[in-house]
Write an enzyme that holds these catalytic residues in place. Structure first.
Site, PDB file in Angstrom:
ATOM      1  N   CYS A  30       0.833  -1.217   0.000  1.00 43.21           N
ATOM      2  CA  CYS A  30       0.000   0.000   0.000  1.00 43.21           C
ATOM      3  C   CYS A  30       0.864   1.262   0.000  1.00 43.21           C
ATOM      4  O   CYS A  30       1.567   1.536   0.977  1.00 43.21           O
ATOM      5  CB  CYS A  30      -0.900  -0.044   1.241  1.00 43.21           C
ATOM      6  SG  CYS A  30      -1.732   1.491   1.633  1.00 43.21           S
ATOM      7  N   CYS A  33       0.152   3.601   2.897  1.00 47.04           N
ATOM      8  CA  CYS A  33       0.683   3.061   4.154  1.00 47.04           C
ATOM      9  C   CYS A  33       2.175   3.368   4.258  1.00 47.04           C
ATOM     10  O   CYS A  33       2.664   3.755   5.326  1.00 47.04           O
ATOM     11  CB  CYS A  33       0.456   1.551   4.231  1.00 47.04           C
ATOM     12  SG  CYS A  33      -1.286   1.076   4.135  1.00 47.04           S
TER      13      CYS A  33
END
Length: 108
Positions: A30, A33
């Site tokens: 991600c 993230c």
């Protein structure tokens, strides 16, 4: 930050007990993230009253479903085994936004 092992909701609640805990849901793939991850140690240090647990979304997919966490990165807070707040969506989070979330938490 400690990583939460694969578990279900009851296992999570048993693990955190009555501690003030913030769960950080993310995944290695991600990009949003990876954007927030470098500032997490500083956020953790500045909020030492909380235990921070990293939750790998892919490892704990069933837990994410149980907790209605469908976007990452996301954050959930617990105290005394009760959810006290959540910052859950699929948008990129900034350090300021995460700090604002933590500062908004109500004591259970």
């Amino acid at each position: 930050m400690q990583t939460l092992p694969k578990t279900d909701k009851q296992g999570l609640l048993d693990l955190i007990g009555d501690k003030k805990t913030i769960l950080f849901f993310s995944a290695d793939w991600c990009p949003d993230c990876r954007f927030i991850k470098p500032v997490m140690p500083q956020i953790e240090t500045e909020n030492a009253e909380y235990t921070f647990l990293a939750v790998d979304r892919d490892e704990n997919l069933d837990l994410c479903v149980e907790l209605d966490v469908f976007g990452i990165p996301s954050f959930m807070a617990f105290e005394n085994g009760v959810e006290t707040g959540r910052f859950v969506n699929k948008d990129r989070k900034t350090k300021v936004e995460v700090e604002k979330f933590i500062n908004s938490l109500v004591v259970a």
